[in-house]
Design an enzyme around this catalytic site. Sequence first.
Site, short mmCIF file in Angstrom:
data_model
loop_
_atom_site.label_atom_id
_atom_site.label_comp_id
_atom_site.label_asym_id
_atom_site.label_seq_id
_atom_site.Cartn_x
_atom_site.Cartn_y
_atom_site.Cartn_z
N TYR A 145 -27.88 -2.44 -28.28
CA TYR A 145 -26.47 -2.66 -27.92
C TYR A 145 -26.15 -4.15 -27.89
CZ TYR A 145 -22.11 -2.07 -25.23
OH TYR A 145 -20.80 -2.08 -24.80
N ASN A 174 -18.50 -4.45 -16.52
CA ASN A 174 -18.51 -3.06 -16.01
C ASN A 174 -17.12 -2.59 -15.58
OD1 ASN A 174 -21.24 -4.30 -15.59
ND2 ASN A 174 -21.73 -2.19 -15.08
#
Length: 309
Positions: A145, A174
């Site tokens: 990723y 996040n």
Amino acid sequence: MRILITGGAGFLGTHLCSFFLKRGDTVICIDNLITGTRENIALLTDEPNFIFIQHDITKGITFNDDIDWVLHFASPASPVDYRRYPIQTLKVGGLGTHNCLGLAKEKKAKFMLASTSEIYGDPQVHPQKETYFGNVNCVGPRGCYDESKRFAEAMTVAYHRVHKLDTRIVRIFNTYGPLMRINDGRVVSNFIYQALTGKNLTVYGDGAQTRSFCYVDDLIRGIVKFAEIENEGPLNLGNPEEFTILELAREVIRLTGAKSKIKFLPLPEDDPKLRRPDTSKAEDLLGWQPKISLEEGLKRTIEWFREKV
Ligand code: UDP
């Protein structure tokens, strides 16, 4: 405007589709549905200005009509998902980004890349500023990723420099809220699901690692503002309030009123120990700050999860 959104049936993609449809734009949503869902976009498919195309953009991407914007948000993004699909993750960040940039160039459209705080890896600088180069283990379990997004950023900048494409790179920290997959494996969805189903909350390691959680509405507002200004980024967007994972677990137990206990499990390899965005660039450029506290955001998210579990 005509806005093409890759990953449009995912968590952030669907929120973007809804926002632009409400604003009166036409939205072309492309998703191969490996982590996005039809359920997310079910409410949008009746809208006359919404077009859904199930397609894997790593195989190429063409579209007949004009497009004003390409928002490239397609990628598995939860650690559990990209560990399950490492090759697809690398392909969508690599080939997918290249294909989307080619489409934007052909259409003379603007282009935005959804990048990530993961490009900073397990950071040795705290909080993370856009000027920090990061600390990534390219052969670790998160490398697929991290490196796909690092490559995607480099490719985006190359198109900006060589082809003068109008590009934006947003580094998303996040983010949580309604429309997350309840079993996507991320910490907020795991904890809420566990609390609502009477299970113990799984804290990895000793729970002293930190994250900074941004409620999705704040993030979408930041993305839209970023699209409106002339600046290619990279730009951090996230909530600068930092919590340990143990604090998050206790907060979820408190807000759900669950009887759950905390169960400690081994910390996954290369799990970042600290993460908090330095958002001063976003504040200066956009006058943007998150408005929704963790408590308020969790309450809204818990309410949404209650209907799903
Ligand atoms: N985490 C945890 N329990 C879980 C899921 C995650 O303690 O059930 C921890 C994970 O080890 C990490 C943090 O929560 O330190 C955030 O994990 P997430 O998967 O949400 O995303 P990340 O920020 O690591 O990309």
